[in-house]
Design a protein around this motif. Structure first.
Motif, mmCIF file in Angstrom:
data_model
loop_
_atom_site.group_PDB
_atom_site.id
_atom_site.type_symbol
_atom_site.label_atom_id
_atom_site.label_comp_id
_atom_site.label_asym_id
_atom_site.label_seq_id
_atom_site.Cartn_x
_atom_site.Cartn_y
_atom_site.Cartn_z
ATOM 1 N N LEU A 172 1.893 -4.047 15.381
ATOM 2 C CA LEU A 172 0.991 -4.084 14.225
ATOM 3 C C LEU A 172 0.726 -2.692 13.670
ATOM 4 C CD1 LEU A 172 -1.632 -6.793 15.312
ATOM 5 C CD2 LEU A 172 0.258 -7.021 13.693
ATOM 6 N N GLU A 173 0.603 -1.710 14.576
ATOM 7 C CA GLU A 173 0.368 -0.342 14.104
ATOM 8 C C GLU A 173 1.589 0.206 13.369
ATOM 9 O OE1 GLU A 173 -1.890 3.081 13.431
ATOM 10 O OE2 GLU A 173 -2.442 1.069 14.122
ATOM 11 N N ALA A 174 2.787 -0.117 13.869
ATOM 12 C CA ALA A 174 4.001 0.321 13.168
ATOM 13 C C ALA A 174 4.090 -0.318 11.785
ATOM 14 C CB ALA A 174 5.238 -0.037 13.998
ATOM 15 N N LEU A 175 3.740 -1.601 11.692
ATOM 16 C CA LEU A 175 3.722 -2.279 10.391
ATOM 17 C C LEU A 175 2.679 -1.661 9.462
ATOM 18 C CD1 LEU A 175 4.104 -6.050 11.387
ATOM 19 C CD2 LEU A 175 5.691 -4.701 9.990
ATOM 20 N N LEU A 176 1.495 -1.379 10.023
ATOM 21 C CA LEU A 176 0.429 -0.776 9.225
ATOM 22 C C LEU A 176 0.868 0.584 8.689
ATOM 23 C CD1 LEU A 176 -2.535 -1.131 8.282
ATOM 24 C CD2 LEU A 176 -3.231 0.097 10.347
ATOM 25 N N ALA A 177 1.548 1.370 9.540
ATOM 26 C CA ALA A 177 2.020 2.689 9.104
ATOM 27 C C ALA A 177 3.054 2.561 7.993
ATOM 28 C CB ALA A 177 2.608 3.442 10.289
ATOM 29 N N MET A 178 3.932 1.564 8.094
ATOM 30 C CA MET A 178 4.939 1.355 7.055
ATOM 31 C C MET A 178 4.292 1.063 5.705
ATOM 32 S SD MET A 178 7.774 -0.935 9.100
ATOM 33 C CE MET A 178 8.783 -1.191 7.635
ATOM 34 N N ILE A 179 3.150 0.393 5.743
ATOM 35 C CA ILE A 179 2.459 0.023 4.501
ATOM 36 C C ILE A 179 1.557 1.143 4.003
ATOM 37 C CG2 ILE A 179 0.800 -1.587 3.484
ATOM 38 C CD1 ILE A 179 1.807 -3.668 5.542
ATOM 39 N N ILE A 180 0.771 1.740 4.910
ATOM 40 C CA ILE A 180 -0.293 2.674 4.531
ATOM 41 C C ILE A 180 0.216 4.100 4.304
ATOM 42 C CG2 ILE A 180 -2.457 3.743 5.268
ATOM 43 C CD1 ILE A 180 -2.709 0.820 4.413
ATOM 44 N N MET A 181 1.061 4.614 5.201
ATOM 45 C CA MET A 181 1.427 6.034 5.144
ATOM 46 C C MET A 181 2.080 6.450 3.826
ATOM 47 S SD MET A 181 0.454 7.739 7.858
ATOM 48 C CE MET A 181 1.563 9.122 8.077
ATOM 49 N N PRO A 182 3.051 5.707 3.300
ATOM 50 C CA PRO A 182 3.665 6.156 2.040
ATOM 51 C C PRO A 182 2.711 6.082 0.851
ATOM 52 C CG PRO A 182 5.081 4.581 3.193
ATOM 53 C CD PRO A 182 3.734 4.521 3.837
ATOM 54 N N ARG A 183 1.697 5.242 0.916
ATOM 55 C CA ARG A 183 0.818 5.003 -0.230
ATOM 56 C C ARG A 183 -0.517 5.755 -0.128
ATOM 57 N NH1 ARG A 183 3.674 0.644 1.184
ATOM 58 N NH2 ARG A 183 4.734 -0.566 -0.440
ATOM 59 N N LEU A 184 -1.159 5.705 1.056
ATOM 60 C CA LEU A 184 -2.514 6.241 1.188
ATOM 61 C C LEU A 184 -2.616 7.420 2.151
ATOM 62 C CD1 LEU A 184 -4.449 2.829 1.340
ATOM 63 C CD2 LEU A 184 -4.157 4.337 -0.638
ATOM 64 N N GLY A 185 -1.626 7.602 3.007
ATOM 65 C CA GLY A 185 -1.637 8.773 3.879
ATOM 66 C C GLY A 185 -2.252 8.514 5.246
ATOM 67 N N TRP A 186 -2.234 9.572 6.068
ATOM 68 C CA TRP A 186 -2.634 9.436 7.478
ATOM 69 C C TRP A 186 -4.131 9.210 7.670
ATOM 70 C CZ3 TRP A 186 -6.049 13.025 9.499
ATOM 71 C CH2 TRP A 186 -6.211 14.223 8.799
#
Length: 481
Positions: A172-186
């Motif tokens: 779930l965290e890997a999926l969340l990172a795929m969605i959040i990191m490119p758009r909203l950041g760390w």
């Protein structure tokens, strides 16, 4: 007639049963499913943090212009915090109860996860990440708490099922990172990753203390009340008679020595720590430290190697190893995270058949075989496939060690024993970035992989040297001297 009824009551009062007999009678039912869900939620909190390490470092390095050493330090301070926290939460759980420990654990994590997302600079981020690590050091308490509600039959399988929550957390965290990191950041990733901790805090009011812990503390009446509640929820019945605290059994004598003339219930954390190094537990403790070090070193190393190989940081070889973009990074981390599912499945299938020791040793060997081809650079597809295979078997050893450790330690020092073993694993977590990141970036890929191989083989040997196979055995409550 009244005299006969009184005689029956007197006879029933003379009948006694132990906690293990009570847990076997009430069986595994709805109550244990809730315990499993809550303990699993606590495990997910740990898993989320481990996966964050694969994403935060590269993002912050790019944003703040950090050096490779500074990036590595972000991971190292988290494990340093876990090293401190594992000891602290172990003391709290063994002396004040499992429930008190994970309540404090949840509160600390919710606060620190949120405030960490507002870090204004590198130094503040390091400090807050270390504090997060201290909070996350309480993760082993959930496993001990869950184990202490389990009947001995099929206990290993249920502990493996508990471990699946860790895997769910990583995916779930890997999926969340795929969605959040490119758009909203760390920063948003940190904030949203606090959701499991917040859920655990809200659900805390529905939890109860471990009846096994209460028995060890001499609170037999409180333990009986909880067992009666379990029986009601599971629609079963307790055995007739009166609950008594478990005394020294043949297993105690085999595991802890034959001098059972004294039973100590240590109240202080220092005494519990020293007990782990007593003659009767010294061998178990030292071997467990080697196993936990090896598991953490190899498991976190594989995660970090995946990150390094997929982000194109290693430019020492002419072979086209990597696709140098962020989408490849998130994709490869996600793919290798899925490797934990077959690893857990295999663990569940063999844990009650082959036993804990043989299963772990076999998985270590298979994990080393998958890693070995990486002593030389491979193309991207083969590299990902080999890391996928290695992670299958290493997550299996990690899972089975999580079953074996709380089973082999007595209740009176269980959280401390598992906590300190976990803390030793955190040391491995601090060393792993140096090997997985610095050596690979320094064109020393062969040295890095060979070091992983040595650690894995030493762990396999240590597993075979454990004195007891815990499959199907009753749990020990007291430390006998």
């Amino acid at each position: 007639m009244a005299q006969q009824q009184q005689q029956l009551r007197d006879e029933e009062d003379e009948i006694v049963y132990t906690l293990d007999e009570a847990l076997t009678a009430v069986g595994f039912g709805k109550f244990q499913y809730f315990v499993l869900g809550y303990a699993g939620l606590g495990s997910m909190v740990d898993a989320v943090e481990v996966m964050i390490l694969s994403f935060i470092g590269p993002a912050v390095k790019s944003q703040w212009g950090l050096s490779s050493t500074q990036e590595t330090l972000i991971t190292t301070v988290v494990f340093a915090g876990m090293l401190i926290g594992a000891y602290f939460w172990g003391i709290l759980a063994d002396n004040y109860g499992r429930r008190q420990a994970f309540f404090s654990h949840c509160k600390v994590n919710v606060f620190l996860f949120q405030i960490g997302s507002f870090s204004p600079n590198y130094i503040s981020l390091l400090i807050l990440r270390m504090l997060v690590g201290i909070g996350l050091g309480g993760g082993p308490v959930y496993g001990s708490w869950f184990l202490e509600f389990m009947p001995s039959r099929n206990r290993g399988i249920w502990m493996v099922i508990y471990s699946t929550f860790w895997t769910i957390g990583t995916i779930l965290e890997a999926l969340l990172a795929m969605i959040i990191m490119p758009r909203l950041g760390w920063r948003w990733l940190l904030a949203l990753s606090s959701i499991p901790s917040f859920a655990a805090l809200l659900l805390y009011i529905f939890t109860v203390e471990s009846p096994r812990y209460l028995c060890v503390e001499g609170r037999i009446s409180d333990a009986h009340d909880i067992l009666r509640k379990i029986a009601v929820v599971n629609q079963t019945k307790l055995p007739p008679g009166m609950l008594v605290s478990d005394q020294v059994t043949e297993l105690n004598e085999e595991l802890l020595g034959s001098k059972a003339n004294k039973i100590f219930n240590f109240k202080k954390g220092l005494s519990s720590s020293l007990m782990l190094l007593s003659p009767n537990l010294l061998r178990i403790t030292l071997l467990m430290w080697v196993v936990y070090f090896g598991n953490s070193f190899s498991y976190y190393g594989i995660i970090l190697l995946t990150s390094q190989f997929s982000t194109g940081e290693n430019r020492c070889f002419s072979v086209a190893l990597h696709v140098k973009n962020n989408s490849s990074h998130y994709r490869d981390v996600f793919i290798t995270s899925l490797a934990e599912l077959p690893g857990l499945l295999v663990s569940a299938l063999i844990v009650e058949k082959a036993g804990r020791k043989v299963s772990m040793a076999l998985m270590y060997v298979l994990g080393s075989l998958f890693l070995f081809p990486l002593v030389v650079p491979q193309n991207e597809v083969l590299t990902t496939a080999l890391l996928f295979g290695a992670r299958i078997w290493i997550v299996g050893t990690f899972t089975l060690a999580g079953v074996y450790c709380p089973e082999i330690y007595p209740t009176s020092v269980r959280s401390m024993g598992c906590g300190v073993a976990s803390a030793v694993g955190r040391i491995a977590g601090m060393v792993s970035p140096i090997v997985a990141v610095q050596l690979v970036r320094g064109c020393q890929q062969m040295a890095a992989i060979l070091l992983f191989e040595v650690v894995i083989i030493l762990s396999a040997i240590s597993v075979l040297l454990f004195p007891v196979e815990t499959k199907g055995r009753e749990i020990v409550d007291h430390v006998s001297l």
